[in-house]
Motif scaffolding. Sequence first.
Motif, PDB file in Angstrom:
ATOM      1  N   SER A 218       9.748   8.075   1.207  1.00  0.00           N
ATOM      2  CA  SER A 218       9.491   9.364   1.469  1.00  0.00           C
ATOM      3  C   SER A 218       8.842  10.380   0.195  1.00  0.00           C
ATOM      4  CB  SER A 218      11.134  10.049   1.277  1.00  0.00           C
ATOM      5  OG  SER A 218      11.545  10.047   0.003  1.00  0.00           O
ATOM      6  N   GLU A 219       8.248   9.553  -0.874  1.00  0.00           N
ATOM      7  CA  GLU A 219       7.333  10.135  -1.722  1.00  0.00           C
ATOM      8  C   GLU A 219       5.793   9.689  -1.431  1.00  0.00           C
ATOM      9  OE1 GLU A 219       8.632  12.106  -4.062  1.00  0.00           O
ATOM     10  OE2 GLU A 219      10.368  11.707  -3.336  1.00  0.00           O
ATOM     11  N   VAL A 220       5.640   9.024  -0.330  1.00  0.00           N
ATOM     12  CA  VAL A 220       4.210   9.136   0.172  1.00  0.00           C
ATOM     13  C   VAL A 220       3.642  10.188   0.554  1.00  0.00           C
ATOM     14  CG1 VAL A 220       2.697   7.892   1.776  1.00  0.00           C
ATOM     15  CG2 VAL A 220       4.700   6.690   0.878  1.00  0.00           C
ATOM     16  N   ARG A 221       2.354  10.663  -0.084  1.00  0.00           N
ATOM     17  CA  ARG A 221       1.897  12.034   0.066  1.00  0.00           C
ATOM     18  C   ARG A 221       0.562  12.094   0.705  1.00  0.00           C
ATOM     19  NH1 ARG A 221       5.067  15.813  -2.984  1.00  0.00           N
ATOM     20  NH2 ARG A 221       6.901  14.746  -4.130  1.00  0.00           N
TER      21      ARG A 221
ATOM     22  N   SER B 285       0.719  -1.173   0.075  1.00  0.00           N
ATOM     23  CA  SER B 285       0.018   0.008  -0.030  1.00  0.00           C
ATOM     24  C   SER B 285       0.873   1.301   0.126  1.00  0.00           C
ATOM     25  CB  SER B 285      -0.947  -0.004   1.251  1.00  0.00           C
ATOM     26  OG  SER B 285      -1.698  -1.147   1.192  1.00  0.00           O
ATOM     27  N   LEU B 286       1.727   1.287   0.797  1.00  0.00           N
ATOM     28  CA  LEU B 286       2.885   2.521   0.973  1.00  0.00           C
ATOM     29  C   LEU B 286       3.463   2.673  -0.534  1.00  0.00           C
ATOM     30  CD1 LEU B 286       4.185   1.840   4.603  1.00  0.00           C
ATOM     31  CD2 LEU B 286       2.685   3.828   3.640  1.00  0.00           C
ATOM     32  N   LEU B 287       3.928   1.460  -1.008  1.00  0.00           N
ATOM     33  CA  LEU B 287       4.836   1.507  -2.257  1.00  0.00           C
ATOM     34  C   LEU B 287       3.964   2.142  -3.626  1.00  0.00           C
ATOM     35  CD1 LEU B 287       6.991  -1.700  -1.970  1.00  0.00           C
ATOM     36  CD2 LEU B 287       7.796   0.686  -1.700  1.00  0.00           C
ATOM     37  N   ALA B 288       2.637   1.692  -3.432  1.00  0.00           N
ATOM     38  CA  ALA B 288       1.781   1.929  -4.424  1.00  0.00           C
ATOM     39  C   ALA B 288       1.597   3.472  -4.371  1.00  0.00           C
ATOM     40  CB  ALA B 288       0.418   1.151  -4.420  1.00  0.00           C
ATOM     41  N   ALA B 289       1.472   3.973  -3.092  1.00  0.00           N
ATOM     42  CA  ALA B 289       1.116   5.398  -2.888  1.00  0.00           C
ATOM     43  C   ALA B 289       2.253   6.187  -3.396  1.00  0.00           C
ATOM     44  CB  ALA B 289       0.962   5.658  -1.576  1.00  0.00           C
ATOM     45  N   ALA B 290       3.656   5.692  -3.045  1.00  0.00           N
ATOM     46  CA  ALA B 290       4.798   6.368  -3.363  1.00  0.00           C
ATOM     47  C   ALA B 290       5.210   6.480  -4.889  1.00  0.00           C
ATOM     48  CB  ALA B 290       5.737   5.777  -2.441  1.00  0.00           C
TER      49      ALA B 290
ATOM     50  N   LYS C 208       6.848  13.194   3.482  1.00  0.00           N
ATOM     51  CA  LYS C 208       6.248  14.300   2.625  1.00  0.00           C
ATOM     52  C   LYS C 208       4.819  13.957   2.917  1.00  0.00           C
ATOM     53  CE  LYS C 208       9.392  14.672  -1.005  1.00  0.00           C
ATOM     54  NZ  LYS C 208       9.715  14.457  -2.390  1.00  0.00           N
ATOM     55  N   ALA C 209       4.620  12.923   3.822  1.00  0.00           N
ATOM     56  CA  ALA C 209       3.039  12.716   4.329  1.00  0.00           C
ATOM     57  C   ALA C 209       2.367  13.945   5.015  1.00  0.00           C
ATOM     58  CB  ALA C 209       2.959  11.326   4.888  1.00  0.00           C
TER      59      ALA C 209
END
Length: 367
Positions: free
Chosen positions: A282-285, A144-149, A313-314
């Motif tokens: 770090s790209e999860v927003r 889930s986190l990787l898909a969001a990033a 960046k969340a």
Amino acid sequence: MIPSPRNLRAAAANAAHKLLYGHLADLRPMPTEMIDDGPKRSVYRYRPPEGLVPAGPPVLFVPPLAAPARCYDLRRGCSLAEHVVNTGRRAYLLDYGPIGYADRDLGFEEWVREVLPGAIRTVSADAGGQPVQLVGWCLGGIFSLLAAAADPGLPIASVAAIATPVDTRAVRLAAPLRPLTRLTGGVEASVVNAVFGGLPQPVVKRAYQLIGIDKYLLRPYKTLVNLDNAEFLAQIEAVDHFTDSMLAYPGRTAEQIYRSLFRDNALAGEGVEIGGERVRLSEVRVPVLAIAGRGDGLAPVAAVRPLTRLLEKAPEVRFEIASGGHLGVLTGRSAMTTTWVHLDRWLDEGTVRHGLRAPRREALVQA
């Protein structure tokens, strides 16, 4: 300890029920209907009980690989899916289906860039275009986190990552693997993939049992002293049923987990290479809730807590510690008053954040 007459009657009743019916746990799955069926991606919508009008952003349960998707629906009365549905939320489940030798080449690219994004878009469309609140356990949280990033354009409202280890240096069970991978470069994972096409189901099942070996060794004693406790006995049955339903790991994914997550600790470092690109947490927003189990050997608190610094960046990162082991923190008997309370509050705030109405129960219309 001398049991009381009441305890003896309860123990006798439980033993008789087990003898007559073969079980104490209610293992009926929550009713669902399939709304999408693609390669390694079946998406189900949970049916609300009569008189309940679902509302708020949709919730999508994202399971890990190898574990059956019904980890969210362990048994009636101790089912996170049942709880979420009965609170009036739109709830959905992603199921990868069985994993076989033919799936040996599936890797992070498929799960993170195709399967999960496809499910997210399907759920969003089914819910009228609303963004989706993801709930992922273990590897499901990592996906889930990787898909969001990897794709900030996905309609994701938030991520709740439960028992999701991102710093594998803190996983003591993985410590013996690191010297081996440094010595061999992880070539043994490729050998296993070539021979078996991944980690076979019996191996996955035994590995899961070894994580909680102390509990398995004490199982006969605990069962004996809790013969009068129907809830305790039902939970044991449900966990055994869950363990017996474990699935295989596709070979390429197992290789990537072994090398990237355990050898290189990539989630806590430079990110995971997916499809030729480096994907960093770090790209999860989107807002993230992280919950760690106090007694979890596979995802200890120290392995989950780094999310508070990695998700820079969340807009919000909330970290909670709940009781329970790896499965128990998700759906153990104590999870109802710990993990589920944290999740309810998180989902409620998500509803407010998106300016949507809260779930409500309508009066039944008399025929």
